[in-house]
Design a protein around this motif. Structure first.
Motif, mmCIF file in Angstrom:
data_model
loop_
_atom_site.group_PDB
_atom_site.id
_atom_site.type_symbol
_atom_site.label_atom_id
_atom_site.label_comp_id
_atom_site.label_asym_id
_atom_site.label_seq_id
_atom_site.Cartn_x
_atom_site.Cartn_y
_atom_site.Cartn_z
ATOM 1 N N LEU A 133 37.428 57.151 40.197
ATOM 2 C CA LEU A 133 38.163 58.161 40.958
ATOM 3 C C LEU A 133 39.516 58.484 40.336
ATOM 4 C CD1 LEU A 133 36.998 59.382 43.610
ATOM 5 C CD2 LEU A 133 36.031 57.136 43.080
ATOM 6 N N LEU A 134 39.904 59.752 40.485
ATOM 7 C CA LEU A 134 41.225 60.215 40.072
ATOM 8 C C LEU A 134 41.956 60.742 41.292
ATOM 9 C CD1 LEU A 134 40.219 62.372 36.948
ATOM 10 C CD2 LEU A 134 40.802 59.945 36.974
ATOM 11 N N VAL A 135 43.240 60.469 41.370
ATOM 12 C CA VAL A 135 44.084 61.035 42.421
ATOM 13 C C VAL A 135 45.132 61.894 41.726
ATOM 14 C CG1 VAL A 135 45.683 60.581 44.310
ATOM 15 C CG2 VAL A 135 43.734 59.054 43.934
ATOM 16 N N ASN A 136 45.105 63.183 41.998
ATOM 17 C CA ASN A 136 46.009 64.133 41.341
ATOM 18 C C ASN A 136 45.902 64.039 39.820
ATOM 19 O OD1 ASN A 136 46.948 64.909 43.909
ATOM 20 N ND2 ASN A 136 48.524 63.319 43.881
ATOM 21 N N GLY A 137 44.657 63.850 39.356
ATOM 22 C CA GLY A 137 44.389 63.820 37.920
ATOM 23 C C GLY A 137 44.622 62.499 37.229
ATOM 24 N N GLY A 158 33.245 61.434 33.482
ATOM 25 C CA GLY A 158 32.137 60.630 32.979
ATOM 26 C C GLY A 158 31.315 59.939 34.045
ATOM 27 N N SER A 159 31.718 60.073 35.315
ATOM 28 C CA SER A 159 31.014 59.383 36.410
ATOM 29 C C SER A 159 30.194 60.333 37.269
ATOM 30 C CB SER A 159 32.043 58.664 37.296
ATOM 31 O OG SER A 159 32.873 57.804 36.538
ATOM 32 N N ARG A 160 30.235 61.609 36.990
ATOM 33 C CA ARG A 160 29.643 62.589 37.896
ATOM 34 C C ARG A 160 28.121 62.589 37.905
ATOM 35 N NH1 ARG A 160 33.877 67.710 37.080
ATOM 36 N NH2 ARG A 160 35.737 66.469 37.632
ATOM 37 N N ILE A 165 26.503 58.669 43.356
ATOM 38 C CA ILE A 165 27.363 59.790 43.734
ATOM 39 C C ILE A 165 26.532 61.038 44.010
ATOM 40 C CG2 ILE A 165 29.208 61.326 42.948
ATOM 41 C CD1 ILE A 165 30.331 58.924 41.364
ATOM 42 N N GLN A 166 25.570 61.305 43.143
ATOM 43 C CA GLN A 166 24.699 62.469 43.336
ATOM 44 C C GLN A 166 23.936 62.366 44.650
ATOM 45 O OE1 GLN A 166 24.209 65.184 41.417
ATOM 46 N NE2 GLN A 166 25.361 64.681 39.571
ATOM 47 N N GLN A 186 32.626 70.930 42.145
ATOM 48 C CA GLN A 186 33.683 70.467 41.245
ATOM 49 C C GLN A 186 33.971 68.973 41.426
ATOM 50 O OE1 GLN A 186 35.089 72.369 38.863
ATOM 51 N NE2 GLN A 186 33.696 74.003 39.494
ATOM 52 N N PHE A 187 33.214 68.319 42.314
ATOM 53 C CA PHE A 187 33.399 66.884 42.589
ATOM 54 C C PHE A 187 34.853 66.589 42.986
ATOM 55 C CE2 PHE A 187 29.758 67.231 39.817
ATOM 56 C CZ PHE A 187 28.843 66.339 40.349
#
Length: 215
Positions: A133-137, A158-160, A165-166, A186-187
């Motif tokens: 996960l990213l928070v604010n990039g 790379g995790s999408r 998750i899918q 856009q996940f």
């Protein structure tokens, strides 16, 4: 990270906790919204005498303890950190119980679950801890990280393609709370505002919990 790993451990134990409480604690995420939920199938205490057991009349202390344990189990928070949340909620302006619920709801792992990136809070905690996960990039791997209104939560590029998750996103439906917004293509999710009490579906009596710690 396998699809079943976060939810395969102690699954029956989590269902027993819900049956013991007599209500859904949403410990198994998406399953709790389906007919497979243990409460839907066997809404009585676990054990051989469960269906015919005569419930003991709880004391005030017992009611407070039960609510406290219920909330801890729902949000997967240990006693020490939970006490810290109660103390922080007491310092803030407003109703202490609602402040506590807001603090727990705005944990990163809970937001990941609420956005539908995972099927349970346990799975969300694992996704965050593993750096997906990213928070604010920026990458954040602390499940208890407190998000704020305006923050953007994104699945790392790379995790999408991960099946967990899918699969989670495919079954999210209309369960996204109004204080969050989701762009599944856009996940990405966004914290629209801090949650109000009427926007949180957690069936807990938060003020009773505050009374427990005020004894």
């Amino acid at each position: 990270m396998s699809k079943s790993s976060p939810n395969s451990v102690s699954g029956d134990t989590r269902c027993r906790k819900c049956r013991r409480a007599g209500e859904k604690l949403y410990l198994k995420g998406a399953r709790c919204y389906s007919k497979k939920c243990a409460i839907e199938r066997r809404n009585y205490a676990p054990g051989q005498h469960g269906p015919n057991a005569r419930p003991a009349k709880p004391t005030d202390y017992g009611k407070q303890l039960r609510e406290k344990q219920k909330m801890r189990q729902m949000y997967r928070v240990l006693e020490g950190p939970f006490r810290a949340y109660v103390a922080e909620a007491s310092r803030r302006r407003g109703v202490t119980g609602e402040n506590l619920l807001q603090l727990l709801e705005m944990r990163l792992d809970n937001v990941v679950f609420r956005l539908g990136f995972s099927t349970s809070r346990a799975q969300a905690r694992q996704l965050v801890s593993h750096g997906h996960l990213l928070v604010n990039g920026k990458p954040v791997d602390i499940p208890s990280y407190q998000v704020r209104p305006g923050d953007t939560i994104t699945i790392a590029e790379g995790s999408r393609r991960m099946s967990v998750i899918q699969d989670a996103l495919s079954g999210v439906g209309s369960r996204i709370p109004t204080w969050l917004s989701l762009d599944a293509h856009q996940f990405t999710g966004k914290i629209v505002a801090a949650p109000r009490r009427d926007e949180v579906d957690s069936q807990v009596q938060e003020q009773v919990i505050i009374e427990f710690y005020s004894r």
